[in-house]
Design an enzyme around this catalytic site. Structure first.
Site, PDB file in Angstrom:
ATOM      1  N   CYS A  48       2.103  -6.537   1.426  1.00  0.00           N
ATOM      2  CA  CYS A  48       1.234  -5.850   2.382  1.00  0.00           C
ATOM      3  C   CYS A  48       0.383  -6.893   3.128  1.00  0.00           C
ATOM      4  O   CYS A  48      -0.231  -7.762   2.490  1.00  0.00           O
ATOM      5  CB  CYS A  48       0.335  -4.896   1.595  1.00  0.00           C
ATOM      6  SG  CYS A  48      -0.939  -4.103   2.560  1.00  0.00           S
ATOM      7  N   SER A  78       0.824  -1.210   0.000  1.00  0.00           N
ATOM      8  CA  SER A  78       0.000   0.000   0.000  1.00  0.00           C
ATOM      9  C   SER A  78       0.865   1.270   0.000  1.00  0.00           C
ATOM     10  O   SER A  78       0.334   2.358  -0.161  1.00  0.00           O
ATOM     11  CB  SER A  78      -0.903  -0.002   1.229  1.00  0.00           C
ATOM     12  OG  SER A  78      -0.111  -0.109   2.397  1.00  0.00           O
ATOM     13  N   HIS A 133       4.849  -1.711   8.363  1.00  0.00           N
ATOM     14  CA  HIS A 133       5.496  -0.570   9.018  1.00  0.00           C
ATOM     15  C   HIS A 133       6.087  -0.917  10.392  1.00  0.00           C
ATOM     16  O   HIS A 133       6.964  -0.214  10.870  1.00  0.00           O
ATOM     17  CB  HIS A 133       4.483   0.560   9.248  1.00  0.00           C
ATOM     18  CG  HIS A 133       4.121   1.318   8.019  1.00  0.00           C
ATOM     19  ND1 HIS A 133       3.591   0.714   6.908  1.00  0.00           N
ATOM     20  CD2 HIS A 133       4.204   2.642   7.729  1.00  0.00           C
ATOM     21  CE1 HIS A 133       3.357   1.636   5.992  1.00  0.00           C
ATOM     22  NE2 HIS A 133       3.711   2.813   6.464  1.00  0.00           N
TER      23      HIS A 133
HETATM   24  N1  DGL Z   1       1.004  -2.169   4.324  1.00  0.00           N
HETATM   25  C1  DGL Z   1      -0.033  -2.254   5.326  1.00  0.00           C
HETATM   26  C2  DGL Z   1      -0.014  -3.621   6.000  1.00  0.00           C
HETATM   27  O1  DGL Z   1       1.000  -4.295   6.019  1.00  0.00           O
HETATM   28  C3  DGL Z   1       0.113  -1.174   6.369  1.00  0.00           C
HETATM   29  C4  DGL Z   1      -0.288   0.204   5.931  1.00  0.00           C
HETATM   30  C5  DGL Z   1      -1.727   0.274   5.474  1.00  0.00           C
HETATM   31  O2  DGL Z   1      -2.659   0.233   6.323  1.00  0.00           O
HETATM   32  O3  DGL Z   1      -1.907   0.354   4.268  1.00  0.00           O
HETATM   33  O4  DGL Z   1      -1.004  -4.034   6.535  1.00  0.00           O
END
Ligand code: DGL
Length: 285
Positions: A73, A11, A203
């Site tokens: 993600c 994302s 993150h």
């Molecule tokens: N990349 C997302 C995850 O690993 C975190 C950031 C988002 O909420 O898009 O869930």
């Protein structure tokens, strides 16, 4: 042997934590990374919306003749991995199963806490993946959506990362505020007596040092390393690993109009200079 690139998407730039592990474990592989920063966060979105985005991005990456795809993600993995696997014929790996494998490997008392976005927690994907490996495991599922914003704000405020991690200074205002604001959340983990914590969001590894200060003596795992090892296995099994003489390239695309910021923040996470990112308007996906 196959020198074509591996596609990877997230994302935003958080999935670069996963890309970093892939570049460490598989230094001969070329990568094409797509960060959907304009539509980040995915965490609070519905399954259908995230599935649509994931399908659009997969179609985009397939134009580059990628040989495999990594859904870096957690939220997108929870909401779209099985559908993407059914729809597309290339090998596709997500980040939840590797995180589950790592957690089961390291937990002795079989009590595991999952920290993730609301979407990932509500999907119960980690719980299902862990109990599929070992039905005796007990899971505490804890949504910590605010950590995403915290990490992004800190990186934008020019904090530098040490080997990809935000350095913790326990007497800093930032750490004191973090400790105070999230003490209840970490008390939950301690009360549950988890010996292992899964950072189930791209993150969160960046603030791993903060978390380990507040829940000491626990093993903290994330999917990145295990995903890279699983990817290595999959490429070997299919006989599509890149050769030693491959001319490795890393390409980056983002839906953020601020490509300079993507380069700056992304370089800190990837621990490699990102100098060229191409903007993609999500309307054209
Ligand atoms: N990349 C997302 C995850 O690993 C975190 C950031 C988002 O909420 O898009 O869930």
């Amino acid at each position: 042997m196959d020198n074509k690139a591996i596609g990877i998407f997230d994302s935003g730039f958080g999935g670069l934590t996963v890309a970093r592990a892939i570049t460490d474990v598989l230094p001969n592989e070329s990568l094409i990374y797509f960060g959907d920063s304009q539509r980040c966060p995915y965490g609070p979105r519905s399954k259908n919306e995230v599935l649509d985005f994931a399908t659009q991005i997969t179609n985009f990456l397939l134009q580059f003749n990628i040989k495999a795809l990594v859904v870096a993600c957690n939220t997108a993995t929870a909401f779209s991995l099985s559908e993407l696997k059914n729809k597309f014929s290339i090998p596709i790996l997500g980040v939840i199963e590797p995180g589950a494998i790592a957690a089961v490997k390291y937990s002795s008392n079989k009590k595991i806490a999952i920290l993730a976005t609301k979407g990932t927690i509500d999907s119960h994907s980690y719980k299902h993946a862990i109990t599929k490996i070992d039905a005796k495991c007990k899971i505490a599922e804890i949504a910590a959506p605010e950590f995403v914003e915290l990490v992004e704000n800190e990186l934008k405020a020019n904090s530098n990362l040490l080997n990809g991690y935000l350095d913790v200074k326990t007497n800093s205002a930032l750490f004191k505020e973090f400790a105070c604001k999230y003490q209840i959340l970490f008390d939950q983990i301690n009360d549950f007596d988890a010996d292992t914590i899964v950072l189930g969001c791209t993150h969160f590894p960046i603030i791993k040092n903060f978390i380990s200060e507040l829940v000491p003596n626990k093993t903290i795992v994330s999917s990145a390393k295990q995903l890279a090892l699983d990817l290595d296995e999959e490429l070997k099994k299919l006989n599509i690993k890149a050769g030693n003489c491959n001319k490795v390239s890393y390409e980056f695309f983002t839906t953020s109009q601020n490509t300079n910021q993507f380069c700056k923040l992304g370089s800190k996470i990837l621990c490699k200079e990102i100098s060229n990112v191409k903007y993609i308007d999500p309307k054209n996906l």
